[in-house]
Design a protein around this motif. Structure first.
Motif, PDB file in Angstrom:
ATOM      1  N   ASP A   4      14.405  29.019 -29.894  1.00  0.00           N
ATOM      2  CA  ASP A   4      13.821  28.275 -30.986  1.00  0.00           C
ATOM      3  C   ASP A   4      15.293  28.117 -31.695  1.00  0.00           C
ATOM      4  OD1 ASP A   4      11.137  28.350 -29.768  1.00  0.00           O
ATOM      5  OD2 ASP A   4      10.349  29.743 -31.239  1.00  0.00           O
ATOM      6  N   SER A   5      15.951  28.673 -32.085  1.00  0.00           N
ATOM      7  CA  SER A   5      16.983  28.831 -32.770  1.00  0.00           C
ATOM      8  C   SER A   5      18.282  27.573 -32.114  1.00  0.00           C
ATOM      9  CB  SER A   5      18.106  30.162 -32.884  1.00  0.00           C
ATOM     10  OG  SER A   5      18.646  30.713 -31.377  1.00  0.00           O
ATOM     11  N   VAL A   6      18.051  27.086 -31.083  1.00  0.00           N
ATOM     12  CA  VAL A   6      18.722  26.359 -30.482  1.00  0.00           C
ATOM     13  C   VAL A   6      18.210  24.553 -31.452  1.00  0.00           C
ATOM     14  CG1 VAL A   6      19.548  25.125 -28.403  1.00  0.00           C
ATOM     15  CG2 VAL A   6      19.947  27.732 -28.942  1.00  0.00           C
ATOM     16  N   SER A   7      16.990  24.781 -30.945  1.00  0.00           N
ATOM     17  CA  SER A   7      16.412  23.778 -30.884  1.00  0.00           C
ATOM     18  C   SER A   7      16.051  23.488 -31.946  1.00  0.00           C
ATOM     19  CB  SER A   7      15.043  23.742 -30.119  1.00  0.00           C
ATOM     20  OG  SER A   7      13.704  24.577 -30.807  1.00  0.00           O
ATOM     21  N   LEU A   8      15.785  24.009 -33.451  1.00  0.00           N
ATOM     22  CA  LEU A   8      15.516  24.324 -34.405  1.00  0.00           C
ATOM     23  C   LEU A   8      16.950  22.469 -34.838  1.00  0.00           C
ATOM     24  CD1 LEU A   8      13.388  23.844 -36.851  1.00  0.00           C
ATOM     25  CD2 LEU A   8      14.945  26.622 -37.612  1.00  0.00           C
ATOM     26  N   PRO A   9      17.922  23.110 -34.886  1.00  0.00           N
ATOM     27  CA  PRO A   9      19.263  22.456 -35.457  1.00  0.00           C
ATOM     28  C   PRO A   9      18.576  21.114 -34.940  1.00  0.00           C
ATOM     29  CG  PRO A   9      19.832  24.757 -34.286  1.00  0.00           C
ATOM     30  CD  PRO A   9      18.458  24.312 -34.242  1.00  0.00           C
ATOM     31  N   LEU A  10      18.728  21.185 -33.381  1.00  0.00           N
ATOM     32  CA  LEU A  10      18.466  19.954 -33.092  1.00  0.00           C
ATOM     33  C   LEU A  10      17.471  18.284 -33.386  1.00  0.00           C
ATOM     34  CD1 LEU A  10      19.618  18.099 -30.709  1.00  0.00           C
ATOM     35  CD2 LEU A  10      18.287  19.168 -28.801  1.00  0.00           C
ATOM     36  N   THR A  11      16.261  19.857 -33.612  1.00  0.00           N
ATOM     37  CA  THR A  11      15.235  18.704 -33.925  1.00  0.00           C
ATOM     38  C   THR A  11      15.916  18.540 -35.688  1.00  0.00           C
ATOM     39  OG1 THR A  11      13.493  19.793 -32.480  1.00  0.00           O
ATOM     40  CG2 THR A  11      12.954  19.031 -34.684  1.00  0.00           C
ATOM     41  N   MET A  12      16.237  18.743 -36.425  1.00  0.00           N
ATOM     42  CA  MET A  12      15.968  18.528 -38.126  1.00  0.00           C
ATOM     43  C   MET A  12      17.847  17.236 -37.732  1.00  0.00           C
ATOM     44  SD  MET A  12      17.041  22.406 -39.046  1.00  0.00           S
ATOM     45  CE  MET A  12      17.969  21.553 -40.445  1.00  0.00           C
ATOM     46  N   VAL A  13      18.919  17.607 -36.576  1.00  0.00           N
ATOM     47  CA  VAL A  13      19.428  16.055 -36.686  1.00  0.00           C
ATOM     48  C   VAL A  13      19.000  14.842 -36.014  1.00  0.00           C
ATOM     49  CG1 VAL A  13      21.346  15.963 -35.628  1.00  0.00           C
ATOM     50  CG2 VAL A  13      21.482  17.790 -35.382  1.00  0.00           C
ATOM     51  N   THR A  17      18.526  11.858 -38.194  1.00  0.00           N
ATOM     52  CA  THR A  17      19.389  10.453 -37.714  1.00  0.00           C
ATOM     53  C   THR A  17      18.106   9.559 -37.974  1.00  0.00           C
ATOM     54  OG1 THR A  17      18.577  11.135 -35.935  1.00  0.00           O
ATOM     55  CG2 THR A  17      21.248  11.571 -36.202  1.00  0.00           C
TER      56      THR A  17
END
Length: 77
Positions: A4-13, A17
């Motif tokens: 979850d901590s890895v996917s949250l920033p990716l989801t935000m990016v 975009t």
């Protein structure tokens, strides 16, 4: 938890975009454009293909002009 901590920033990016009100440009250390979002390309009336590989500062006057014209047209100055 780690996933979850890895996917949250990716989801935000990914969400950032795709926004049409944010102009985003990624450059390398020398200022050469590596990526732009569609909103940026649209605002300066060029395609992403025309921008990638070019120096960001070559388009700075176009960017400033577009922003200025938008502010004037919306009376946000």
């Amino acid at each position: 938890m780690l996933a979850d901590s890895v996917s949250l920033p990716l989801t935000m990016v990914v969400a950032l975009t795709t926004r049409t009100d944010l102009l985003m440009v990624l450059t390398d250390r020398t200022g050469r454009i590596e990526w732009v979002n569609q909103a940026f390309a649209k605002h300066i009336s060029l395609t992403t293909e025309q921008l990638v590989g070019k120096k960001f500062f070559l388009y700075l006057d176009v960017i400033i002009s577009c922003i200025f014209n938008k502010l004037i047209s919306e009376n946000n100055y």
